[in-house]
Design a protein around this motif. Structure first.
Motif, short mmCIF file in Angstrom:
data_model
loop_
_atom_site.label_atom_id
_atom_site.label_comp_id
_atom_site.label_asym_id
_atom_site.label_seq_id
_atom_site.Cartn_x
_atom_site.Cartn_y
_atom_site.Cartn_z
N TYR A 1 0.85 -1.21 0.00
CA TYR A 1 0.00 0.00 0.00
C TYR A 1 0.88 1.25 0.00
CZ TYR A 1 1.18 0.97 4.86
OH TYR A 1 1.87 1.28 6.00
N THR A 2 0.23 2.38 -0.30
CA THR A 2 0.83 3.71 -0.15
C THR A 2 -0.23 4.61 0.47
OG1 THR A 2 2.25 3.43 -2.09
CG2 THR A 2 1.88 5.68 -1.32
N ARG A 3 0.16 5.37 1.49
CA ARG A 3 -0.79 6.25 2.16
C ARG A 3 -0.20 7.65 2.24
NH1 ARG A 3 -1.10 4.05 7.16
NH2 ARG A 3 -2.64 2.53 6.41
N PHE A 4 -0.87 8.60 1.58
CA PHE A 4 -0.50 10.01 1.67
C PHE A 4 -1.39 10.68 2.70
CE2 PHE A 4 1.24 9.02 -2.48
CZ PHE A 4 2.41 9.75 -2.51
N CYS A 5 -0.82 11.68 3.36
CA CYS A 5 -1.58 12.43 4.36
C CYS A 5 -1.36 13.92 4.14
CB CYS A 5 -1.12 12.03 5.77
SG CYS A 5 -1.93 12.99 7.07
N LEU A 6 -2.44 14.65 3.97
CA LEU A 6 -2.41 16.11 3.87
C LEU A 6 -2.85 16.68 5.21
CD1 LEU A 6 -4.06 16.67 0.36
CD2 LEU A 6 -1.66 16.25 0.91
N ILE A 7 -2.03 17.55 5.79
CA ILE A 7 -2.31 18.10 7.11
C ILE A 7 -2.62 19.59 6.97
CG2 ILE A 7 -1.47 18.37 9.47
CD1 ILE A 7 0.51 16.14 8.92
N PHE A 8 -3.80 19.97 7.42
CA PHE A 8 -4.25 21.36 7.37
C PHE A 8 -4.16 21.92 8.79
CE2 PHE A 8 -6.30 18.83 4.17
CZ PHE A 8 -6.19 19.58 3.01
N TRP A 9 -3.08 22.65 9.07
CA TRP A 9 -2.84 23.13 10.42
C TRP A 9 -3.68 24.36 10.75
CZ3 TRP A 9 -0.33 19.95 13.43
CH2 TRP A 9 0.63 19.09 12.89
N GLU A 10 -3.92 24.53 12.05
CA GLU A 10 -4.54 25.74 12.62
C GLU A 10 -5.84 26.12 11.94
OE1 GLU A 10 -3.51 27.16 15.29
OE2 GLU A 10 -1.67 26.00 15.49
N ASN A 11 -6.71 25.15 11.75
CA ASN A 11 -8.01 25.46 11.19
C ASN A 11 -8.97 26.06 12.21
OD1 ASN A 11 -8.71 24.50 8.20
ND2 ASN A 11 -7.08 23.23 9.00
N ASP A 12 -8.79 25.66 13.49
CA ASP A 12 -9.70 26.16 14.51
C ASP A 12 -9.53 27.66 14.75
OD1 ASP A 12 -10.69 23.66 14.82
OD2 ASP A 12 -9.55 23.17 16.61
N SER A 13 -8.31 28.18 14.56
CA SER A 13 -8.04 29.59 14.85
C SER A 13 -8.76 30.53 13.89
CB SER A 13 -6.53 29.86 14.78
OG SER A 13 -6.04 29.59 13.49
N ARG A 14 -9.28 30.01 12.80
CA ARG A 14 -9.95 30.85 11.81
C ARG A 14 -11.47 30.77 11.93
NH1 ARG A 14 -6.32 30.26 6.30
NH2 ARG A 14 -4.36 29.69 7.27
N GLU A 15 -11.93 29.98 12.86
CA GLU A 15 -13.38 29.83 12.97
C GLU A 15 -14.00 31.14 13.48
OE1 GLU A 15 -15.13 27.48 11.98
OE2 GLU A 15 -13.71 25.85 11.67
#
Length: 351
Positions: free
Chosen positions: A337-351
């Motif tokens: 298998y191959t697993r890519f991960c995209l991490i979206f940091w600091e999303n809560d601070s923009r709420e």
């Protein structure tokens, strides 16, 4: 302590030697005049009293000379430290230092180089505009070709034609976005978007090849939202899904063809949203893992002649990820298998 003391002494001796070498040409005329005066004085004036006067004169000249040398040495050390600090930075030194030897020559060379870079920059922009216009013009006959392919009665011919046209369409879209990425007017429209919408858009872009290769899809992104540019995020997902299709396991016997799958899901942890994309393809070799995001790197799968790859897809994806302020990670087990991960940091601070 002894080693540190010896090291400091050696450093001082080295600095004094470098200072003496740098000032040698300036001091040489004064040394020649001083030696000539002493020779004249000693050859023609033999009176001992006069020699005492000469000694007094040497002392009067030597003390101010030592003071001047000490001040000049301290000034030289400060300039050297300032130059070293500027060398560690990104500023132009010839525009920052007040005065130095050859400053006018350095300014002239910098001006010439800036003019050359400006001309090359304009030529590059013109070439990008030309390529972008060419891609848009080519999309018209390409769309017509897709419509004509739908009217072909023979299934095999129809599918083969459609596959090649879809590949051309993908390559044109990648070329257009690549031009935008290299453009100085690289635009980002970061806003709150649903991950599921971006995933669906990417699946639609690749649906022909997913169906053709009998992929099973499983998505579980829910109503998770992130702050990103949806156009660029879809492009990144297109690259990952396209690689999953390209490197799906192939078997010579269709009856024993392993099931191809793509699993996409999201998780929220540590004030960040993690988007995972896993496929059951051939995977990435351990020796290739650290270089898959390098420009032009294709790994062993290219060199063994099994796949045709340019080594630009993941490079472009990683470059866009960095510009968006996100992060991409990958883990793989070769043959599984191959697993890519995209991490979206600091999303809560923009709420």
């Amino acid at each position: 302590m002894t080693q540190e003391r010896n090291k400091k002494r050696a450093e001082i001796r080295w600095r004094l030697l470098c200072y003496g070498k740098s000032r040698w040409t300036q001091m040489l005329p004064s040394i020649i005049i001083l030696v000539s005066f002493h020779l004249y004085f000693m050859c023609f004036l033999h009176n001992g009293t006069n020699l005492v006067y000469l000694l007094y004169l040497d002392i009067l000249l030597f003390v101010p000379g030592i003071m001047w040398a000490a001040v000049d040495y301290s000034k030289a050390q400060k300039e050297e430290k300032q130059i070293q600090e500027l060398m560690d930075g990104n500023m132009l030194i010839c525009k920052s230092l007040p005065q130095f030897a050859g400053k006018e020559i350095a300014r002239h060379d910098v001006r010439v180089l800036e003019e050359q870079m400006s001309r090359q920059f304009e030529e590059s922009c013109q070439l990008q505009d030309y390529v972008a216009k060419w891609c848009h013009e080519l999309k018209i006959p390409l769309a017509a070709g897709l419509l004509i392919a739908e009217g072909i009665s023979e299934p095999d011919v129809k599918q083969g034609m459609r596959g090649q046209l879809e590949k051309m369409n993908q390559q044109l879209n990648s070329l257009l976005l690549g031009c935008r990425l290299q453009s100085p007017l690289f635009d980002l429209q970061v806003k709150k978007v649903l991950l599921s919408e971006c995933v669906k858009a990417s699946i639609r872009n690749n649906q022909f090849f997913l169906i053709q290769n009998h992929f099973s899809l499983e998505t579980a992104t829910g109503k998770q939202t992130v702050y990103t540019d949806p156009t660029w995020l879809v492009y990144i997902l297109d690259q990952l899904i396209g690689n999953a299709v390209k490197y799906a396991k192939k078997c010579s016997d269709p009856a024993h063809q392993p099931e191809a799958y793509i699993h996409i899901w999201s998780e929220k942890k540590e004030r960040a949203v993690w988007l995972f994309l896993e496929d059951g393809g051939e995977g990435i070799r351990t020796e290739d893992m650290g270089r898959i995001f390098e420009k032009g790197y294709t790994g062993r799968n290219y060199h063994n002649g099994k796949y045709k790859s340019t080594g630009l897809g993941l490079y472009m994806a990683e470059k866009i990820i960095r510009r968006l302020g996100h992060e991409i990670r990958v883990e793989s087990e070769y043959g599984k298998y191959t697993r890519f991960c995209l991490i979206f940091w600091e999303n809560d601070s923009r709420e």
